[in-house]
Enzyme design. Structure first.
Site, mmCIF file in Angstrom:
data_model
loop_
_atom_site.group_PDB
_atom_site.id
_atom_site.type_symbol
_atom_site.label_atom_id
_atom_site.label_comp_id
_atom_site.label_asym_id
_atom_site.label_seq_id
_atom_site.Cartn_x
_atom_site.Cartn_y
_atom_site.Cartn_z
ATOM 1 N N ASP A 74 8.643 46.404 39.465
ATOM 2 C CA ASP A 74 8.654 46.170 40.944
ATOM 3 C C ASP A 74 7.483 46.888 41.261
ATOM 4 O O ASP A 74 7.027 47.923 40.869
ATOM 5 C CB ASP A 74 10.122 46.588 41.220
ATOM 6 C CG ASP A 74 10.343 46.114 42.628
ATOM 7 O OD1 ASP A 74 9.448 45.386 43.086
ATOM 8 O OD2 ASP A 74 11.273 46.572 43.391
ATOM 9 N N HIS A 87 -0.055 41.622 40.630
ATOM 10 C CA HIS A 87 0.490 40.840 39.334
ATOM 11 C C HIS A 87 -0.481 40.892 38.283
ATOM 12 O O HIS A 87 -0.070 41.052 37.238
ATOM 13 C CB HIS A 87 0.861 39.451 39.597
ATOM 14 C CG HIS A 87 2.030 39.165 41.020
ATOM 15 N ND1 HIS A 87 3.134 40.130 40.667
ATOM 16 C CD2 HIS A 87 2.072 38.312 41.951
ATOM 17 C CE1 HIS A 87 3.734 39.699 41.984
ATOM 18 N NE2 HIS A 87 3.222 38.729 42.580
ATOM 19 N N LEU A 114 9.370 44.227 16.793
ATOM 20 C CA LEU A 114 9.996 44.545 18.188
ATOM 21 C C LEU A 114 10.232 43.038 18.813
ATOM 22 O O LEU A 114 9.558 41.955 18.561
ATOM 23 C CB LEU A 114 8.781 44.926 19.082
ATOM 24 C CG LEU A 114 8.847 44.948 20.437
ATOM 25 C CD1 LEU A 114 9.814 45.811 21.187
ATOM 26 C CD2 LEU A 114 7.527 45.258 21.182
HETATM 27 C C1 FPP Z 1 7.759 42.291 41.344
HETATM 28 O O1 FPP Z 1 6.959 42.798 42.133
HETATM 29 C C2 FPP Z 1 7.100 41.703 40.176
HETATM 30 C C3 FPP Z 1 7.366 40.336 40.142
HETATM 31 C C4 FPP Z 1 8.070 39.424 40.820
HETATM 32 C C5 FPP Z 1 6.645 39.501 38.898
HETATM 33 C C6 FPP Z 1 6.391 40.477 37.654
HETATM 34 C C7 FPP Z 1 5.336 39.801 37.070
HETATM 35 C C8 FPP Z 1 4.272 40.352 36.281
HETATM 36 C C9 FPP Z 1 4.317 41.990 35.940
HETATM 37 C C10 FPP Z 1 3.215 39.590 35.603
HETATM 38 C C11 FPP Z 1 3.541 38.468 34.601
HETATM 39 C C12 FPP Z 1 4.363 39.003 33.750
HETATM 40 C C13 FPP Z 1 4.291 38.682 32.300
HETATM 41 C C14 FPP Z 1 5.331 39.168 31.403
HETATM 42 C C15 FPP Z 1 2.920 38.171 31.832
HETATM 43 P P1 FPP Z 1 6.881 42.385 43.771
HETATM 44 O O2 FPP Z 1 6.002 41.272 43.935
HETATM 45 O O3 FPP Z 1 8.280 41.970 44.096
HETATM 46 O O4 FPP Z 1 6.232 43.926 44.536
HETATM 47 P P2 FPP Z 1 6.731 44.198 45.956
HETATM 48 O O5 FPP Z 1 8.141 44.569 45.946
HETATM 49 O O6 FPP Z 1 5.814 45.213 46.087
HETATM 50 O O7 FPP Z 1 6.425 43.152 46.764
#
Ligand code: FPP
Length: 266
Positions: A38, A55, A149
């Protein structure tokens, strides 16, 4: 000396697949770590950048954490990459996340094979764009023989949705006569979840200071230890992961028993 998932840790070193890795100290390594990644959006907003930059940077954290799990001998890592609720985000953010995912899989296939990483997925992947599904299917199939893994991506995943799908499967089996009511126990139920065959997580990490489970692995986290990190996911480092693991190592897991019963068993 601690035996861990078939790996041996001795004198601060961990021997795995014939290679020696340094370990900061002999630690009680969780077999299965699950992570709610997050804070990507906030990371980007703090820098006045579009959210997708967060991201993109988050993908680098995924690579770092996978590397560290390999080095420490963690045998299962599950990442909450896209929730069923995330479909409600702006269309351009959803499209960018799907593209990032497809690119990540294409770029990582060689290293998954080299490092003996098996890819799995949980969630309703029927909803994913066909190009992403294709590369996911290929990667899952190609890596299916790997065993160092198990990397599980939760995609289009919601725990309530997963539980409902399991219930529907069980009811279907009962209606067609292959399952009696008495046969429905915890083991049988778990075998009908997307996570069938995976051990339950020992440690759940959530980054960015939020302290919620957000519909992630509701059944499987029953006895997990939780670690909440203030660090935003794009800044999540190998050191922060080791901090979570060290913290986990200091916990006493009782699984509902008293402290005295628990120490008598070990
Ligand atoms: C939450 O942060 C994160 C996500 C909804 C997406 C997670 C995706 C990645 C880390 C990249 C792609 C993954 C892989 C495995 C290649 P948020 O956007 O909700 O952050 P915020 O709460 O600060 O808005």
């Amino acid at each position: 000396m601690i035996g861990c998932s078939g790996f041996l840790i001795r004198n601060g070193f961990l021997r795995c697949a014939g290679q020696l890795f340094t370990v900061p100290e002999v630690m009680n390594i969780p077999r299965h770590i699950a992570i709610i990644m997050d804070g990507n959006g906030r990371w980007a907003e703090q820098r006045r950048l579009p959210r997708i930059f967060g991201h993109q940077q988050g993908v680098e954290s995924v690579r770092r954490v996978v590397r560290e799990c390999l080095a420490l001998g963690v045998s299962h890592l599950t990442l909450y990459a896209f929730s069923s609720e995330n479909w409600g985000r702006p269309a351009d953010e959803v499209a960018a996340l799907m593209e990032l995912l497809a690119r990540f899989l294409a770029q990582e296939l060689d290293s998954l094979m080299r490092e003996e990483i098996r890819l799995r997925v949980i969630g309703d992947i029927t909803l994913l764009p066909s190009a992403v599904r294709r590369i996911l299917d290929q990667t899952i199939q190609r890596s299916s023989g790997n065993g160092r893994l198990v990397l599980t991506l939760a995609l289009s995943y919601g725990a309530r949705d997963e539980i409902l799908r399991a219930v529907r499967r069980l009811v279907h089996q009962a209606v067609e006569g292959s399952l009696t009511l008495d046969e429905i126990d915890e083991t049988h139920f778990a075998a009908n979840l997307d996570t069938a065959g995976l051990p339950d997580p020992d440690l759940l990490i959530r980054t960015s200071g939020e302290m919620r489970v957000s519909n992630f692995l509701l059944w499987q986290l029953a006895y997990a230890e939780f670690f909440f990190s203030e660090v935003l996911w794009p800044d999540f480092s190998a050191e922060e992961l080791r901090k979570a693991i060290e913290d986990f190592g200091a916990r006493q897991r009782r699984f509902g028993l008293t402290a005295r019963q628990d120490s008598a068993e070990t």
